[in-house]
Design a protein around this motif. Sequence first.
Motif, PDB file in Angstrom:
ATOM      1  N   LYS A 117       0.938  -1.212   0.014  1.00 38.09           N
ATOM      2  CA  LYS A 117       0.008   0.135   0.028  1.00 38.09           C
ATOM      3  C   LYS A 117       0.820   1.312   0.040  1.00 38.09           C
ATOM      4  O   LYS A 117       0.592   2.515  -0.661  1.00 38.09           O
ATOM      5  CB  LYS A 117      -0.965   0.021   1.358  1.00 38.09           C
ATOM      6  CG  LYS A 117      -2.141  -0.843   0.957  1.00 38.09           C
ATOM      7  CD  LYS A 117      -3.103  -0.818   2.267  1.00 38.09           C
ATOM      8  CE  LYS A 117      -4.365  -1.615   1.801  1.00 38.09           C
ATOM      9  NZ  LYS A 117      -5.160  -1.466   3.311  1.00 38.09           N
ATOM     10  N   ALA A 118       2.094   1.181   0.744  1.00 37.90           N
ATOM     11  CA  ALA A 118       2.919   2.294   0.759  1.00 37.90           C
ATOM     12  C   ALA A 118       3.457   2.691  -0.722  1.00 37.90           C
ATOM     13  O   ALA A 118       3.541   3.800  -1.361  1.00 37.90           O
ATOM     14  CB  ALA A 118       3.945   2.036   1.703  1.00 37.90           C
ATOM     15  N   SER A 119       3.769   1.496  -1.386  1.00 38.49           N
ATOM     16  CA  SER A 119       4.301   1.576  -2.847  1.00 38.49           C
ATOM     17  C   SER A 119       3.228   2.059  -3.654  1.00 38.49           C
ATOM     18  O   SER A 119       3.522   3.053  -4.815  1.00 38.49           O
ATOM     19  CB  SER A 119       4.657   0.336  -3.187  1.00 38.49           C
ATOM     20  OG  SER A 119       5.279   0.216  -4.741  1.00 38.49           O
ATOM     21  N   SER A 176      12.760  10.658  -5.863  1.00 41.34           N
ATOM     22  CA  SER A 176      12.920  11.694  -4.864  1.00 41.34           C
ATOM     23  C   SER A 176      12.126  11.165  -3.606  1.00 41.34           C
ATOM     24  O   SER A 176      12.416  11.661  -2.579  1.00 41.34           O
ATOM     25  CB  SER A 176      12.475  13.078  -5.373  1.00 41.34           C
ATOM     26  OG  SER A 176      11.011  12.915  -5.548  1.00 41.34           O
ATOM     27  N   HIS A 177      11.222  10.115  -3.705  1.00 43.04           N
ATOM     28  CA  HIS A 177      10.622   9.563  -2.623  1.00 43.04           C
ATOM     29  C   HIS A 177      10.987   8.197  -2.340  1.00 43.04           C
ATOM     30  O   HIS A 177      10.250   7.707  -1.468  1.00 43.04           O
ATOM     31  CB  HIS A 177       8.932   9.461  -2.984  1.00 43.04           C
ATOM     32  CG  HIS A 177       8.363  11.007  -2.866  1.00 43.04           C
ATOM     33  ND1 HIS A 177       8.579  11.785  -3.977  1.00 43.04           N
ATOM     34  CD2 HIS A 177       7.707  11.659  -2.182  1.00 43.04           C
ATOM     35  CE1 HIS A 177       7.760  12.842  -3.771  1.00 43.04           C
ATOM     36  NE2 HIS A 177       7.251  12.890  -2.597  1.00 43.04           N
ATOM     37  N   GLY A 178      12.318   7.976  -2.823  1.00 43.40           N
ATOM     38  CA  GLY A 178      12.865   6.598  -2.327  1.00 43.40           C
ATOM     39  C   GLY A 178      12.340   5.298  -3.198  1.00 43.40           C
ATOM     40  O   GLY A 178      12.793   4.316  -2.675  1.00 43.40           O
ATOM     41  N   GLY A 179      11.767   5.728  -4.217  1.00 39.98           N
ATOM     42  CA  GLY A 179      11.228   4.543  -5.124  1.00 39.98           C
ATOM     43  C   GLY A 179      12.070   4.059  -6.201  1.00 39.98           C
ATOM     44  O   GLY A 179      13.175   5.136  -6.422  1.00 39.98           O
ATOM     45  N   THR A 223       5.848   1.231  -9.899  1.00 36.67           N
ATOM     46  CA  THR A 223       6.887   1.703  -8.775  1.00 36.67           C
ATOM     47  C   THR A 223       7.254   0.393  -7.888  1.00 36.67           C
ATOM     48  O   THR A 223       6.393  -0.576  -7.473  1.00 36.67           O
ATOM     49  CB  THR A 223       5.983   2.715  -7.911  1.00 36.67           C
ATOM     50  OG1 THR A 223       5.667   3.599  -8.574  1.00 36.67           O
ATOM     51  CG2 THR A 223       6.965   3.076  -6.838  1.00 36.67           C
ATOM     52  N   ILE A 224       8.587   0.464  -7.488  1.00 35.16           N
ATOM     53  CA  ILE A 224       9.022  -0.507  -6.477  1.00 35.16           C
ATOM     54  C   ILE A 224       9.383   0.435  -5.415  1.00 35.16           C
ATOM     55  O   ILE A 224       9.988   1.508  -5.326  1.00 35.16           O
ATOM     56  CB  ILE A 224      10.204  -1.053  -6.746  1.00 35.16           C
ATOM     57  CG1 ILE A 224       9.986  -1.653  -8.396  1.00 35.16           C
ATOM     58  CG2 ILE A 224      10.700  -2.233  -6.038  1.00 35.16           C
ATOM     59  CD1 ILE A 224      11.573  -2.365  -8.987  1.00 35.16           C
TER      60      ILE A 224
END
Length: 287
Positions: free
Chosen positions: A52-54, A88-91, A136-137
Amino acid sequence: MERNALCWCGSGKKYKKCHMAIEEKMQFHAEKGEIVPKRKLLKTPAQIEKIKASAALNTLVLDEVAKKIRAGISTEEINKIVYDVTTSHGGIPAPLNYEGFPKSVCTSINNEVCHGIPDENRILEEGDIINVDVSTILDGYFSDASRMFKIGQVSERAEKIVRVTEECVELGLAAAKPWGHLGDIADAINTHAQKNGYSVVEDIGGHGIGLQFHEEPFVSYVTPKGSEMLLVPGMMFTIEPMINEGSPDFFVDEDNDWTVYTIDDGLSAQIEYMVLVTEDGVEVLTK
């Protein structure tokens, strides 16, 4: 499992209070000859939280594209938006270098069914329709969704195919119910597409997702109601029919081995939701 043992899913509950009833129901359906998912396809509570965060990041990326997409922008600029916001969001953009795919997003315009490759020389024009497919990962967990965008004033035929595609996805979503079947989703989508004079691409479909980019099951949109895999709480997959104006047939660009085109040069549209089957229904994670 022993009924009083801790459940395999890591919930901290005893098996009898967690997955036992679900797996007994799966066994009942399996004994009737139905296709049931393997346990590994049922996401655990901890996995769902991470996925869900991804998915939230995936939605954020698509929202940023929606703010900036317009006539005059190149598809490479869309690629840069996706890459910059994701990283930029760590993905990590899941398509980047996936089986050799060279970009961070798929951008498929007009007669391109899917897997269009961003290009600095491909400029969006007034009247185009474009599918932007973002995956997205984040922390090793995968998410996936796509949207159709209409660039400026589009033709009536372009307007209609985008609208009907959205209706197809919503009808497919409404047909997705725990203990139903994947074929229920397909039947709802295919029936509505054909009612409106369109065809559904048969050989490319949706897929399981979460722990990998593409997992089982393959999700067809042309199979009969009541067929295909049982929908069990914990399953996660995409609903993403590709709707064509004319023939459902297609060909792949010989130059890049990726971009898929309609065989008859008709318009194609696709919208993708990523969903989780719950005990009460189906939850949309990103769209």
